[in-house]
Every structure is written in structure tokens, then in C-alpha cells.
Design a protein around this motif. Structure first.
Motif, mmCIF file in Angstrom:
data_model
loop_
_atom_site.group_PDB
_atom_site.id
_atom_site.type_symbol
_atom_site.label_atom_id
_atom_site.label_comp_id
_atom_site.label_asym_id
_atom_site.label_seq_id
_atom_site.Cartn_x
_atom_site.Cartn_y
_atom_site.Cartn_z
ATOM 1 N N GLU A 1 0.804 -1.224 0.000
ATOM 2 C CA GLU A 1 0.000 0.000 0.000
ATOM 3 C C GLU A 1 0.834 1.271 0.000
ATOM 4 O OE1 GLU A 1 -0.299 -1.647 4.291
ATOM 5 O OE2 GLU A 1 0.075 -2.392 2.257
ATOM 6 N N ALA B 1 5.300 4.105 4.570
ATOM 7 C CA ALA B 1 4.597 4.919 5.569
ATOM 8 C C ALA B 1 4.894 6.403 5.400
ATOM 9 C CB ALA B 1 4.973 4.449 6.978
ATOM 10 N N ARG C 1 2.749 7.863 2.573
ATOM 11 C CA ARG C 1 1.324 7.860 2.912
ATOM 12 C C ARG C 1 1.008 8.979 3.901
ATOM 13 N NH1 ARG C 1 0.255 2.103 5.013
ATOM 14 N NH2 ARG C 1 -1.960 2.578 4.688
ATOM 15 N N GLU C 2 1.878 9.189 4.879
ATOM 16 C CA GLU C 2 1.679 10.287 5.838
ATOM 17 C C GLU C 2 1.809 11.635 5.140
ATOM 18 O OE1 GLU C 2 0.711 10.417 8.859
ATOM 19 O OE2 GLU C 2 0.625 8.256 9.272
ATOM 20 N N CYS D 1 -8.101 12.718 6.589
ATOM 21 C CA CYS D 1 -7.626 11.332 6.547
ATOM 22 C C CYS D 1 -6.293 11.251 7.270
ATOM 23 C CB CYS D 1 -7.464 10.851 5.104
ATOM 24 S SG CYS D 1 -6.178 11.709 4.166
ATOM 25 N N GLY E 1 -2.507 8.715 7.367
ATOM 26 C CA GLY E 1 -1.696 7.908 6.475
ATOM 27 C C GLY E 1 -2.222 6.502 6.310
ATOM 28 N N GLU E 2 -2.873 5.987 7.351
ATOM 29 C CA GLU E 2 -3.400 4.624 7.283
ATOM 30 C C GLU E 2 -4.563 4.499 6.308
ATOM 31 O OE1 GLU E 2 -5.571 6.789 10.581
ATOM 32 O OE2 GLU E 2 -3.507 6.613 9.851
ATOM 33 N N ASP E 3 -5.160 5.629 5.897
ATOM 34 C CA ASP E 3 -6.278 5.604 4.951
ATOM 35 C C ASP E 3 -5.821 5.689 3.498
ATOM 36 O OD1 ASP E 3 -8.205 5.686 7.080
ATOM 37 O OD2 ASP E 3 -7.745 7.815 7.304
ATOM 38 N N ARG F 1 -12.610 4.000 5.945
ATOM 39 C CA ARG F 1 -11.924 3.064 6.838
ATOM 40 C C ARG F 1 -12.461 1.651 6.726
ATOM 41 N NH1 ARG F 1 -9.509 6.290 12.000
ATOM 42 N NH2 ARG F 1 -8.690 8.024 10.766
ATOM 43 N N ARG G 1 -10.455 -0.018 3.717
ATOM 44 C CA ARG G 1 -9.028 0.113 3.463
ATOM 45 C C ARG G 1 -8.288 -1.221 3.514
ATOM 46 N NH1 ARG G 1 -7.633 3.693 8.851
ATOM 47 N NH2 ARG G 1 -7.552 1.982 10.351
ATOM 48 N N ASP G 2 -8.661 -2.140 4.397
ATOM 49 C CA ASP G 2 -7.972 -3.431 4.453
ATOM 50 C C ASP G 2 -8.222 -4.236 3.180
ATOM 51 O OD1 ASP G 2 -6.964 -2.798 6.929
ATOM 52 O OD2 ASP G 2 -8.457 -3.975 8.052
#
Length: 502
Positions: A180, A183, A186-187, A201, A203-205, A358, A361-362
Motif C-alpha cells: 500500500e 509509511a 502515505r503520511e 484522513c 496515512g493509514e487511509d 476506513r 481500506r484493508d
């Protein structure tokens, strides 16, 4: 024949690895056919392309040592190949493989003819509207859409960040990165879209993609049940979006676009996915009005539908404060937000992203892993530093100032020289603008003169699934200088003078 050597394996005592990257089977010493067999097998490798044209053959001493034969045997085989035209000798250097494509074609086995209509292909990929157009031969400075001006890019900053990244990568970057995206990037993307577009949002999104096109493909895989899911697309609209969803088996629903953007009131009740470019509609350039943004989200909420928001060309604003992104207005987790750096930086960077609700996202990360297990680490790290250090925001501000006078010059020409034939479509963002042809009957004559005087400009019909009722033209100004625009539009107007006007 008793095989004594496999050239795909390293020869004993040879520190440089295999002599040839394919197997050679030679008879035992004393057989009397060593030269003949070596010649025949190398000749066959040249003809079938295992030894490519221009490739340098290994030195005769190394081949002899690796094969365990006399050097004179190798020299004799090479000399035969040179005499037959399969090798080209070079003074003081290794012989290279000659271009023997014509001979190889004669040796090739006859096969059934294959082409775009071949029945062995999936019918989808035989569909004409999905076939990519060949690149057009255009001058560097032209009216092509979607190309940023490289002359103003901060090349030195990018080189410095690249060098820093490479130094760090050489110590730590040899493992597979997350599918994905790393990190840091994404952040950085999450912070950038929060600042620039008020997209809430973390970074995890964020899922990093190879441009916006891969983002469309991933979402099509994630959201479409083949043969069942009905997907609403803009008409006219961005063809790669249609291609991605059609390839996934969606049933496409073309929805008209007017001065307020997508006609939300025409959405069928069974539409389950709606793809839209609300910031700068591709290709008309209109913005989705706030009234319709709210209506679209209300439709999605009532019908349990999902919205794909392609924030196309949203970075460059020339009018009032931009309308809130659909993702910003969304309170129900209905919007997938897509962005790309192709316009703000450069297309060959091949970096885009999806901000996913959310709940999805997985699953989206799983789809990304199946389609593309990881993106490259180096350019991700460079881009992360470029964003984090504020260079992206500064570059966008700088380019907005570069593009603004070009846009004004093009609008002025449309309102003056070209006014009898073209009517500008209101637009306050992006790197192109569009104009309707006032008299549809004149469209063929106008479009026929377009490539000569304004190369790169495109008919809106190229973006439509059916012939548009009101033909129009889209003009890019990313690589069209101000001092080029007025002469080009004047020449275009002179060429149109004899065909009539409204």
C-alpha cells in the motif's frame, strides 16, 4: 551424442558465471564434431533470438575454458559464423551478433494469424473504444491536454533529494516495501490533501498507486461484481475510467454533464458506483456545483451507493475558493478519493493515491497486493521528502502563476478572434479549458482545420461514448506559451473565415 557441458550452469573455476545463458550440449573430446556442433548451436541461438542482435559474444579464451575445449575450436566456430554473416567482427573488440531478423522470420514456424479481432482474446479487449490510441507526433510546445511544463520544475531539488534517498536506500532499501506504499509517503500525502483540499484522513487511509489509472483499476476490482454492478460514468468523460470498470465486468451507465457538472437527477436508482470528476470535469472543465455535490451524496446515502471522486486538475485554481471535496462533505464513508501527481509534478513519476473509507481500506490493500505487490521504494521516498519539505506546495503556487496568463490569453482569444465559431465553457481550474462549437453543422470543417493551427487540442467527441449533441473542443495550455497562443488562434480564425459563422 554424449553431453559434456551445460552452458546455463557456471563452468568450474569460472568466476564470471555462465558462458552463455542457455544450454549447450557438445560431444566428448575426440569425437571430431566439436567445431560443427558449437557452430550449429550458436547459429540456432542467434536465429531464434536467444543471442540478440548487437550482443557481444564472450571472448574465445573464456568460452574455451568454460566449455573445456581447445581455443582453436571456438575460434573456428566463430569464424564460420562471421563468414555466414551471423557475427560482425570488430577490430580490437569482441564480435557482436549481426541483425538477422529477415532470416529468423523465414525460419519461424507458420502460425495462425492473430490480431485485435482474434477469437482467442477476451471479447472485452476486442472492443474498439478501449483500444489505446497511438501517440501523436506533436511539437513540444502545443495545446496538448494534461502535460505540465517541465521547464519550471525544480530539477536541482529533485536531484538532491534523489541522491539523499539513494544513499539511504543503499543501506536499508533492499527488502520488499508494503504494497500500500511506504509509511513516509502515505503520511505526507495525508498531510498534503488535508492542507490543500481539506480531505480528512490519516496515512493509514492512503493507498499509493501507479498513477490514477491503477487507482481506477483497483477500485473496479474491489467494487464490481461482474455482470451485475451498474456504474455511472460521466458522458463525456475520461475513457480510462470506463475501460477499468468495463474490464472488471461492470454495466456502464453514461450520465450527461452540463454547466453544473454531472446531472445527478438523471442517475438511475440501481446505480451502485458513481465515478465523477467534480473539481475540473474531464474534459469539459466544469465544476460540480455545491447543490449537486450534496444531491450526489444524498443519492449515495439513500441508495447504498459509492462515489469515486477523481480530483482531476484540482491543484490549479484561478477563480474563487474551491468547493469542498466530496470526501470532505461525506459523513457516511461513501467516497473513495483519488489523486495523482502527474499534473502537479510530471506524468512519468507514475504516482497516485486513493484515500479509502476506513471500512474498505484493508480490502483495498489486499487488492493492491494481488495486483501489484509493492511500489518502488526510491521514488516513493523522494516524493515523500519533496512533499514533507514543502516543495510540492511551493511548486504548485509557482505553476499556478505560470499557467494563469496562458489561460487568460486563451480565453481572450476565444472571446475575440474565435467568438464567431466557439463559445467558452465556464471553468476556473485545471490545465485546459473547453469551448463549444456554436453551429454543430460546422463542426467537421472546424475540427479538420484544428490540427494544423492548434496541434494537440482535442474534440470532446474523443471522450464520449456516443456522438455529442453539442460538439466542443478542449485546449490545453500546460505547454503552450503566451506568445504562441495569440498567433495560433489568429491563424485558426483566418482558416475558419470562409466556412461561415453564427
Amino acid at each position: 551424442m554424449e553431453p559434456v557441458f551445460d552452458a546455463a550452469a557456471s563452468a568450474a573455476g569460472d568466476p564470471d558465471g555462465p558462458v552463455f545463458e542457455f544450454p549447450l550440449e557438445l560431444p566428448a573430446r575426440g569425437h571430431g564434431q566439436l567445431t560443427h556442433e558449437l557452430h550449429q548451436q550458436l547459429r540456432a541461438a542467434i536465429l531464434d533470438g536467444r543471442l540478440a542482435a548487437g550482443a557481444a559474444l564472450p571472448a574465445t579464451r573464456r568460452v574455451a575454458a568454460g566449455l573445456g575445449v581447445a581455443r582453436n575450436t571456438v575460434v573456428a566456430a566463430y569464424d564460420l559464423l562471421i563468414a555466414e554473416g551471423y557475427l560482425a567482427p570488430r577490430r580490437g573488440a569482441k564480435a557482436v551478433v549481426a541483425d538477422v531478423a529477415a532470416r529468423r522470420d523465414r525460419r519461424a514456424p507458420r502460425r495462425l494469424s492473430a490480431g485485435p479481432e482474434d477469437p482467442r482474446l477476451n471479447p472485452l479487449w476486442r472492443t474498439p473504444f478501449l483500444r489505446p490510441e497511438p501517440p501523436r507526433d506533436l511539437p513540444e510546445r502545443c495545446f496538448r491536454l494534461g502535460i505540465p511544463d517541465h521547464r519550471h520544475f525544480p530539477h536541482e531539488i529533485w536531484r538532491r533529494l534523489s541522491a539523499q534517498t539513494l544513499r539511504a536506500w543503499s543501506r536499508t532499501g533492499f527488502s520488499y516495501p508494503p504494497s500500500e506504499g511506504i509509511a513516509e509517503l502515505r503520511e505526507a500525502i495525508a498531510q498534503h490533501v488535508a492542507f490543500a483540499r481539506a480531505v480528512a484522513c490519516g496515512g493509514e487511509d492512503v493507498v499509493v498507486t501507479s498513477g490514477a489509472q491503477q487507482a481506477f483499476d483497483l477500485l473496479a476490482r474491489l467494487l464490481v461484481t461482474p455482470g451485475e454492478t451498474r456504474v455511472a460514468v460521466e458522458e463525456p468523460g475520461y475513457p480510462p475510467v470506463r475501460a477499468a470498470f468495463a474490464a472488471a465486468g461492470a454495466r456502464l451507465l453514461p450520465i450527461p454533464v452540463d454547466e453544473e457538472g454531472l446531472c445527478v437527477d438523471l442517475l438511475p436508482e440501481d446505480a451502485r458506483v458513481i465515478s465523477v470528476t467534480p473539481s475540473h470535469q474531464s474534459p469539459t472543465g466544469v465544476a460540480l456545483s455545491l447543490r449537486r455535490r450534496r444531491a450526489l451524496l444524498d443519492f449515495a446515502r439513500r441508495r447504498n451507493a459509492l462515489v469515486i471522486e477523481d480530483d482531476y486538475d484540482g491543484e490549479f485554481r484561478f477563480g474563487h475558493r474551491p468547493l469542498d471535496a466530496l470526501q470532505t462533505l461525506d459523513r457516511d464513508g461513501l467516497v473513495f478519493y483519488i489523486g495523482t501527481f502527474s499534473k502537479s509534478l510530471f506524468p512519468s513519476l507514475r504516482k497516485g493515491f486513493i484515500v479509502a473509507p476506513r471500512w474498505a481500506r484493508d480490502a483495498l490493500a489486499t487488492v493492491k497486493h494481488c495486483a501489484d505487490s509493492h511500489s518502488d521504494t526510491i521514488t516513493q521516498s523522494v516524493l515523500a521528502a519533496f512533499i514533507r519539505d514543502g516543495h510540492l506546495a511551493r511548486h504548485v503556487r509557482r505553476m499556478r502563476a505560470v499557467y494563469a496568463p496562458r489561460r487568460e490569453a486563451l480565453l481572450a482569444a476565444l472571446d475575440a478572434e474565435l467568438a464567431p465559431w466557439l463559445q467558452p465553457i465556464p471553468c476556473e481550474a485545471g490545465m485546459h479549458l473547453a469551448a463549444r462549437i456554436r453551429d454543430p453543422a460546422l463542426a467537421p470543417a472546424i475540427l479538420a482545420r484544428l490540427p494544423r493551427h492548434m496541434p494537440g487540442a482535442q474534440s470532446i467527441a474523443e471522450y464520449a461514448m456516443s456522438a455529442p449533441a453539442q460538439p466542443a473542443i478542449a485546449f490545453g495550455y500546460g505547454v503552450a506559451d503566451v506568445d504562441q497562443i495569440r498567433p495560433a488562434t489568429r491563424a485558426f480564425a483566418r482558416s475558419l473565415a470562409g466556412i461561415g459563422a453564427q
